[in-house]
Design an enzyme around this catalytic site. Structure first.
Site, mmCIF file in Angstrom:
data_model
loop_
_atom_site.group_PDB
_atom_site.id
_atom_site.type_symbol
_atom_site.label_atom_id
_atom_site.label_comp_id
_atom_site.label_asym_id
_atom_site.label_seq_id
_atom_site.Cartn_x
_atom_site.Cartn_y
_atom_site.Cartn_z
ATOM 1 N N ASN A 188 -11.498 -2.158 -0.712
ATOM 2 C CA ASN A 188 -10.875 -1.864 0.989
ATOM 3 C C ASN A 188 -9.964 -2.995 2.131
ATOM 4 O O ASN A 188 -9.720 -2.761 2.712
ATOM 5 C CB ASN A 188 -11.085 -0.184 1.478
ATOM 6 C CG ASN A 188 -10.669 0.658 0.731
ATOM 7 O OD1 ASN A 188 -9.834 1.460 0.392
ATOM 8 N ND2 ASN A 188 -12.227 1.180 0.825
ATOM 9 N N ASP A 241 -2.793 5.328 -3.281
ATOM 10 C CA ASP A 241 -3.360 6.091 -2.059
ATOM 11 C C ASP A 241 -2.446 7.539 -1.930
ATOM 12 O O ASP A 241 -2.730 8.013 -0.961
ATOM 13 C CB ASP A 241 -3.492 5.260 -0.470
ATOM 14 C CG ASP A 241 -5.399 5.443 -0.634
ATOM 15 O OD1 ASP A 241 -6.067 5.654 -1.393
ATOM 16 O OD2 ASP A 241 -5.508 4.266 -0.350
ATOM 17 N N CYS A 278 -10.911 1.243 -8.402
ATOM 18 C CA CYS A 278 -9.866 1.489 -7.213
ATOM 19 C C CYS A 278 -9.676 0.299 -5.547
ATOM 20 O O CYS A 278 -10.832 -0.058 -5.646
ATOM 21 C CB CYS A 278 -10.422 2.922 -6.216
ATOM 22 S SG CYS A 278 -9.304 3.133 -4.816
ATOM 23 N N ASP A 338 -14.468 1.141 -4.502
ATOM 24 C CA ASP A 338 -13.147 1.187 -4.109
ATOM 25 C C ASP A 338 -13.565 -0.084 -3.642
ATOM 26 O O ASP A 338 -14.790 -1.192 -3.782
ATOM 27 C CB ASP A 338 -13.533 2.441 -3.231
ATOM 28 C CG ASP A 338 -12.570 2.009 -2.062
ATOM 29 O OD1 ASP A 338 -11.129 1.830 -2.991
ATOM 30 O OD2 ASP A 338 -11.425 3.771 -1.714
ATOM 31 N N TRP A 341 0.526 -1.406 -0.166
ATOM 32 C CA TRP A 341 -0.042 -0.038 -0.215
ATOM 33 C C TRP A 341 0.888 1.442 0.176
ATOM 34 O O TRP A 341 2.307 1.483 0.436
ATOM 35 C CB TRP A 341 -0.830 0.084 1.053
ATOM 36 C CG TRP A 341 -1.418 1.399 1.273
ATOM 37 C CD1 TRP A 341 -3.178 1.569 0.454
ATOM 38 C CD2 TRP A 341 -2.190 2.094 2.064
ATOM 39 N NE1 TRP A 341 -3.403 2.628 0.862
ATOM 40 C CE2 TRP A 341 -2.096 3.444 1.784
ATOM 41 C CE3 TRP A 341 -0.277 2.901 2.800
ATOM 42 C CZ2 TRP A 341 -2.587 4.477 2.319
ATOM 43 C CZ3 TRP A 341 -0.301 3.650 3.429
ATOM 44 C CH2 TRP A 341 -1.314 5.337 3.344
ATOM 45 N N ASP A 381 -16.222 11.429 -2.343
ATOM 46 C CA ASP A 381 -15.969 10.472 -2.221
ATOM 47 C C ASP A 381 -16.593 9.869 -0.906
ATOM 48 O O ASP A 381 -17.442 10.265 -0.470
ATOM 49 C CB ASP A 381 -14.279 11.057 -1.575
ATOM 50 C CG ASP A 381 -13.437 9.368 -2.148
ATOM 51 O OD1 ASP A 381 -13.181 8.143 -1.248
ATOM 52 O OD2 ASP A 381 -12.906 9.262 -3.453
HETATM 53 C C1 DGJ Z 1 -9.702 4.479 -0.197
HETATM 54 C C2 DGJ Z 1 -8.808 5.333 -1.099
HETATM 55 O O1 DGJ Z 1 -7.714 5.139 -2.582
HETATM 56 C C3 DGJ Z 1 -9.116 6.544 -1.399
HETATM 57 O O2 DGJ Z 1 -8.745 7.357 -2.464
HETATM 58 C C4 DGJ Z 1 -10.820 6.646 -0.149
HETATM 59 O O3 DGJ Z 1 -11.555 7.037 -1.579
HETATM 60 C C5 DGJ Z 1 -10.848 5.703 0.359
HETATM 61 N N1 DGJ Z 1 -10.203 4.491 0.320
HETATM 62 C C6 DGJ Z 1 -11.996 6.368 1.086
HETATM 63 O O4 DGJ Z 1 -12.402 5.196 2.428
#
Ligand code: DGJ
Length: 739
Positions: A481, A549, A527, A479, A200, A367
């Site tokens: 995550n 990021d 993303c 996104d 990351w 966002d």
């Molecule tokens: C991870 C993304 O890479 C960021 O740009 C942003 O959108 C955050 N998540 C939001 O939680």
């Protein structure tokens, strides 16, 4: 371009003006690899290139013949258990426990064009004469399984695309425990392996190491392609440089678990393979059922790493990315994330948008933080309806107000995820990927929805679609995550578990397909915590991807440079953010931040209302500059000139298709003391044409600029050092035009 079949020797020769790929059917009916590389003349027979040998202990296929052992033959799709002791390209487990199988030649078909892969992203053609495809049909005589190996050669690209399709026709089910997309046995191992690795906030750093006997690999077992390893590797000769020499690049069009592996045996054969990672993979095939592997793309170049990259760029820009946005200039965006994170009101967003509009920004992207009761990352994923406390008029109201300002409106979503604190979790705990009687790992306080299940993909899709139907949304940032742990599909048969990871990816692709069919005008940006799913699979659905990021300009030089090994500039989301930078706490000049971010899909990610007038003036100029050059940046040929992985400076350039306009950038990450002289040798110019350089007197021949170089030392040509250009984190742009 053509595909020739030699009946007598059962050899296939695929060729275009640059490359030849030759394979033949071996004595035992299995396909053997003969040659892949620079175009060579066709010949009646290439049998002399098939090397045999008598090696002790090698299991041999024919009684009384000690020469024919699969262990020492180069193959196209090697099996397990019939003499080859290297890694197989597939494994077929049978009801009686046997894992031994072999697919025997059963015919072929050659046709113009290229088939689409059902449910999977793939390179496509727009006209039948752009490519030709060879399908080799094979049969496993004991299990009754059929296999089709598919090879497409392109007229205009030094590229071979490959995939494999299994179909069970025998009555007993079989279980595929491994099914590679590509296997290529190269006759020697005098290569270096180029990979893109990281973590990351430092994605896709270029790593190069010599091949050695044994196995070397890049992989992901996380459910997404990952920050750590990109689904790509290349094999280059030791003498191959950035701009010269032989290289073969292999890229997998896939967004989930993958492996890219080179197995070097002790006779110097390098077996390169790419496909879905076999760990945890088990795909049962009953009579009539098929399994389609993802597509692998092989690029051959004699023009070094950069030559290979240019092929990938054009192929992926023009024949992988698709939809309305493929060829359109991308809007300059302002994204709310690093400006306000989740702490905003409608007014706050509108204030930022108004200033952005005034400076020339074209799209406001809202966002994370707009839905459910989400104020931090502990809640609301899965509740895809607007938070009325923050947005009294909902997304519809805000989008309308943004449109009224004369801007487009974009929205962030994370459809694959769920928070424990959400209405969705309370209603559908069975929608999660988890083992019910085990504790779950969280990642960023969130959990993963089981996208291998139709009802989950459908349910989430319905929620997102109702938001998009209600409001004027022109862009979506999708996104993802966290990685997948406790991989288990609740309330499913044991058999479903080996399919989970792949079906999850198919579910993601299906939702993309549904949203894009319903909203063909929306621009999608993928993303995954920055660049954890920056892969060709995503590029098929979303022509751009949030690169990382890490928005620090100096870190971004390395990240964008490494990303450009495979991916075009038109695919990289790049924003200017505030200083000190949120990830590195570094202070870089506004000019440098923009000079780096220009080389992608440009935007800002900061509260513009906190800036001084002087900074706003500079931003207005930056946006105007980007608008002038964005087509060139998206469509031009990209050359890497100086590697940030080799020192404290970097440089790259973009040349228009007709070689008339050039934008070059030089970055100095750290100021050397008593700096040596510096010249930048450009690439891709016309040797005999004269070029002007903006801000400099006179004109220069292309050959001078390429071979002598452009002087960029501060003291040269009587130029006094400009005090504003001294110190660390500096950048310079050069605009050249053919006269
Ligand atoms: C991870 C993304 O890479 C960021 O740009 C942003 O959108 C955050 N998540 C939001 O939680």
């Amino acid at each position: 371009m053509g595909i020739v079949f030699h009946e007598r020797t059962k050899e296939f020769h695929l060729y275009n003006q640059d490359i030849s790929y030759i394979l033949g059917i071996l004595e035992n009916g299995q396909p053997g690899q003969i040659y892949y590389g620079k175009r060579i003349h066709d010949s009646d027979s290439f049998q002399h290139l098939i090397e045999y040998g008598i090696k002790d202990m090698a299991p041999c296929a024919f009684e009384g013949n000690r020469m024919f052992s699969m262990e020492y033959l180069r193959q196209e799709y090697p099996s397990y258990g019939r003499g080859d002791m290297r890694y197989p390209a597939y494994e077929l487990h049978q009801a009686d426990g046997s894992r031994v199988s072999e697919f025997i030649y059963d015919g072929y078909s050659i046709f113009n064009g290229k088939k689409r892969l059902f449910g999977l992203p793939a390179v496509y053609v727009e006209a039948e004469d752009e490519a030709e495809t060879l399908e080799i049909f094979l049969k496993e005589n004991v299990t009754g399984t059929k296999l089709t190996l598919s090879y497409t050669i392109f007229r205009d690209f030094p590229v071979i695309c490959r995939n494999a399709l299994f179909r069970q026709e025998g009555k007993e089910p079989v279980v595929l425990k491994n099914a590679m997309s590509l296997c290529l046995d190269l006759p020697d191992a005098d290569y270096e392996m180029v990979t893109l690795t990281g973590a990351w906030a430092r994605e896709r750093y270029i790593k190069i190491h010599p091949l050695h006997e044994g196995v070397q690999a890049v992989y992901s077992m996380r459910g997404h392609s990952s920050h750590q390893f990109n689904p790509f590797f290349a094999l280059k000769r030791h003498e191959t440089t950035e701009h010269t020499g032989e290289i073969i690049g292999m890229s997998l069009i896939y967004s989930g678990n993958f492996i890219g592996q080179v197995n070097v045996d002790t006779f110097g054969v390098a077996r390169a393979m790419a496909g879905i990672h076999p760990e945890g993979f088990a795909w049962t095939l009953r009579k009539g059922e098929c399994f389609q592997t993802p597509e692998a793309v092989c690029v051959y170049s004699q023009d070094g790493l950069n030559g290979m990259s240019q092929v990938f760029h054009k192929l992926y820009r023009k024949r992988l990315a698709r939809g309305k946005w493929r060829d359109k200039v991308r809007p300059v965006v302002i994204n709310s994330w690093e400006a306000v994170f989740m702490d905003f009101t409608e007014n706050k967003i509108l204030e930022i948008a108004e200033t952005a509009k005034d400076l020339g920004v074209e799209m406001m992207v809202l966002d994370d933080g707009w839905f459910g009761k989400r104020d931090d990352d502990t809640s609301s994923l899965g509740d895809w309806y607007p938070n009325r406390d923050k947005l009294p008029g909902g997304i519809k109201g805000l989008a309308q107000k943004i449109e009224n300002l004369g801007m487009r409106f974009g929205l962030w979503i994370e459809p694959e995820m769920i928070s424990k604190d959400s209405d969705l979790y309370r209603k559908h705990p069975e929608w999660l990927i988890r083992v019910p009687y085990r504790q779950m790992c969280h990642g960023r306080n969130q959990y993963v929805l089981d996208f291998s299940k139709d009802e989950v993909v459908e349910g989430i899709g319905n929620m997102i679609i109702s938001v998009l139907k209600d409001a004027e949304v022109s862009y979506i940032k999708w996104d993802m995550n966290r990685s997948i742990s406790e991989a288990f599909s609740q309330n499913c048969e044991p058999e479903a578990q080996g399919k989970l990871f792949h079906k999850y990816v198919l579910g993601v692709y299906r939702l993309y397909e549904r949203l894009e069919t319903e909203f063909p005008d929306i621009l999608f940006e993928s993303c995954a915590s920055g660049g954890a799913r920056f892969d060709p699979g995503m590029l098929y659905y979303a022509p751009q991807c949030w690169t990382s990021d890490n928005t620090d300009a100096i870190e971004r030089i390395r990240i964008q440079y490494g990303t450009s090994v495979v991916y075009p500039l038109s695919s990289m989301g790049c924003h200017v953010s505030a200083v000190p930078n949120h990830q590195t706490f570094r202070n870089t000049p506004l000019k440098t931040r923009a000079d780096v971010a220009y080389f992608g899909c440009f935007g800002y990610e900061m509260d513009l209302n906190t800036l001084h007038e002087e900074e706003k003036r500079e931003i207005r100029e930056q946006i105007a500059f980007y608008k002038t050059y964005r087509s060139l940046i998206a469509e031009g040929k990209f050359y890497r000139l100086l590697s940030p992985f080799e020192g404290d400076e970097a440089a790259w350039m973009v040349v228009s298709e007709d070689n008339r306009v050039i934008l070059a950038a030089y970055y100095r990450m750290r100021q050397p003391s008593n700096a040596p002289y510096k010249r930048l040798r450009l690439k891709g110019l016309e040797a005999g044409a004269r070029y002007s350089i903006e801000g400099r007197e006179g004109s220069y021949y292309g050959d001078e600029l390429m071979y002598t170089g452009m002087v960029i030392s501060d003291y040269a040509c009587g130029i006094r050092p400009d005090p504003t250009r001294q110190g660390d984190y500096q950048s310079r742009l050069f605009i050249l035009k053919m006269l």
